[in-house]
Scaffold this motif. Sequence first.
Motif, mmCIF file in Angstrom:
data_model
loop_
_atom_site.group_PDB
_atom_site.id
_atom_site.type_symbol
_atom_site.label_atom_id
_atom_site.label_comp_id
_atom_site.label_asym_id
_atom_site.label_seq_id
_atom_site.Cartn_x
_atom_site.Cartn_y
_atom_site.Cartn_z
ATOM 1 N N LEU A 1 0.751 -1.228 0.166
ATOM 2 C CA LEU A 1 -0.237 -0.057 -0.011
ATOM 3 C C LEU A 1 0.850 1.344 -0.096
ATOM 4 C CD1 LEU A 1 -1.864 -2.261 0.810
ATOM 5 C CD2 LEU A 1 -3.173 -0.637 2.002
ATOM 6 N N TRP A 2 0.230 2.199 -0.781
ATOM 7 C CA TRP A 2 1.301 3.438 -0.768
ATOM 8 C C TRP A 2 0.105 4.759 -0.670
ATOM 9 C CZ3 TRP A 2 -0.057 6.775 -4.804
ATOM 10 C CH2 TRP A 2 -0.524 6.092 -5.910
ATOM 11 N N ARG A 3 0.859 5.803 -0.305
ATOM 12 C CA ARG A 3 0.002 7.072 -0.337
ATOM 13 C C ARG A 3 1.086 8.467 -0.470
ATOM 14 N NH1 ARG A 3 -1.217 5.835 5.581
ATOM 15 N NH2 ARG A 3 0.954 6.560 6.624
ATOM 16 N N ILE A 4 0.331 9.472 -1.109
ATOM 17 C CA ILE A 4 1.308 10.670 -1.203
ATOM 18 C C ILE A 4 0.803 11.335 0.046
ATOM 19 C CG2 ILE A 4 1.547 12.593 -2.503
ATOM 20 C CD1 ILE A 4 0.722 11.085 -5.011
ATOM 21 N N GLU A 5 1.745 11.914 0.803
ATOM 22 C CA GLU A 5 1.780 12.835 2.013
ATOM 23 C C GLU A 5 2.175 14.325 1.594
ATOM 24 O OE1 GLU A 5 3.767 10.763 4.971
ATOM 25 O OE2 GLU A 5 2.127 9.334 5.066
ATOM 26 N N GLY A 6 1.324 15.192 1.808
ATOM 27 C CA GLY A 6 1.726 16.593 1.744
ATOM 28 C C GLY A 6 0.559 17.464 2.091
ATOM 29 N N ASN A 7 0.792 18.714 1.579
ATOM 30 C CA ASN A 7 -0.319 19.727 1.741
ATOM 31 C C ASN A 7 -1.447 19.666 0.765
ATOM 32 O OD1 ASN A 7 -1.682 21.716 2.767
ATOM 33 N ND2 ASN A 7 -0.559 23.166 1.637
ATOM 34 N N LYS A 8 -2.626 19.367 0.562
ATOM 35 C CA LYS A 8 -3.664 19.250 -0.489
ATOM 36 C C LYS A 8 -3.361 18.307 -1.453
ATOM 37 C CE LYS A 8 -4.950 24.112 0.670
ATOM 38 N NZ LYS A 8 -5.235 25.563 0.148
ATOM 39 N N THR A 9 -2.970 17.209 -1.194
ATOM 40 C CA THR A 9 -2.484 16.279 -2.144
ATOM 41 C C THR A 9 -3.728 16.032 -3.166
ATOM 42 O OG1 THR A 9 -3.137 14.259 -0.812
ATOM 43 C CG2 THR A 9 -0.841 15.147 -0.605
ATOM 44 N N ASP A 10 -5.208 16.122 -2.651
ATOM 45 C CA ASP A 10 -6.002 15.955 -3.732
ATOM 46 C C ASP A 10 -6.095 16.711 -4.681
ATOM 47 O OD1 ASP A 10 -6.999 13.406 -2.205
ATOM 48 O OD2 ASP A 10 -8.139 14.481 -1.130
ATOM 49 N N ASP A 11 -5.772 18.127 -4.373
ATOM 50 C CA ASP A 11 -5.623 19.206 -5.416
ATOM 51 C C ASP A 11 -4.397 19.028 -6.339
ATOM 52 O OD1 ASP A 11 -7.774 20.203 -3.963
ATOM 53 O OD2 ASP A 11 -6.700 21.761 -2.980
ATOM 54 N N GLU A 12 -3.478 18.247 -6.042
ATOM 55 C CA GLU A 12 -2.301 18.212 -6.857
ATOM 56 C C GLU A 12 -2.205 17.025 -7.704
ATOM 57 O OE1 GLU A 12 -0.295 20.802 -7.041
ATOM 58 O OE2 GLU A 12 -1.532 22.103 -5.633
ATOM 59 N N THR B 1 -3.121 19.680 -13.616
ATOM 60 C CA THR B 1 -2.869 20.853 -14.299
ATOM 61 C C THR B 1 -3.778 21.791 -13.343
ATOM 62 O OG1 THR B 1 -2.328 19.773 -16.070
ATOM 63 C CG2 THR B 1 -2.750 22.424 -16.072
ATOM 64 N N ASP B 2 -3.321 22.900 -13.104
ATOM 65 C CA ASP B 2 -4.182 24.345 -12.583
ATOM 66 C C ASP B 2 -3.767 25.415 -13.091
ATOM 67 O OD1 ASP B 2 -2.384 24.840 -10.621
ATOM 68 O OD2 ASP B 2 -3.150 23.504 -9.138
ATOM 69 N N ALA B 3 -4.614 26.623 -12.657
ATOM 70 C CA ALA B 3 -4.232 27.940 -13.205
ATOM 71 C C ALA B 3 -3.466 28.670 -12.081
ATOM 72 C CB ALA B 3 -5.393 28.703 -13.542
ATOM 73 N N ALA B 4 -3.148 28.064 -10.914
ATOM 74 C CA ALA B 4 -2.361 28.686 -9.813
ATOM 75 C C ALA B 4 -1.080 28.671 -10.167
ATOM 76 C CB ALA B 4 -2.877 28.000 -8.466
ATOM 77 N N PRO B 5 -0.196 29.703 -9.752
ATOM 78 C CA PRO B 5 1.111 29.687 -9.854
ATOM 79 C C PRO B 5 1.783 28.778 -8.629
ATOM 80 C CG PRO B 5 0.415 31.975 -9.140
ATOM 81 C CD PRO B 5 -0.776 30.979 -9.204
ATOM 82 N N GLU B 6 2.740 27.806 -9.141
ATOM 83 C CA GLU B 6 3.311 26.942 -8.144
ATOM 84 C C GLU B 6 4.543 27.627 -7.355
ATOM 85 O OE1 GLU B 6 1.579 24.339 -7.326
ATOM 86 O OE2 GLU B 6 0.058 24.736 -8.979
#
Length: 112
Positions: free
Chosen positions: A45-56, A81-86
């Motif tokens: 099992l694996w997961r991505i951890e960090g801030n707002k992962t569902d958005d990224e 992909t989103d329009a916000a500057p990264e």
Amino acid sequence: ILANDDVAGIFRLAANSRSAIVKEGTAFNMTVERIKSAVGVVDVLWRIEGNKTDDEFEVTSNRTTFLPGQTTGTITIKAKTDAAPELREIYTLRLYNVRTTGVSSTGAAILS
């Protein structure tokens, strides 16, 4: 020490998958290695951890299955992909559980 310790293998991210620079809208692969032995069926099992992962990311958790004899597995991750500057964002891909079938408990797979 029993000869069958960890007979289902020891799992870790491959050296070339411990760091990645990713552009939005692209997919990239991370390789999971099964070392020592490759007996039995193992789900990692694996997961991505960090801030707002569902958005990224398209998918933030799942599993990869290793069949008997299989020594590498691939996790494909797609950055949205989103329009916000990264800004510089850091995320962690964590292997957090292994489930072994077809092997006694002393031979169960482990994480490195």
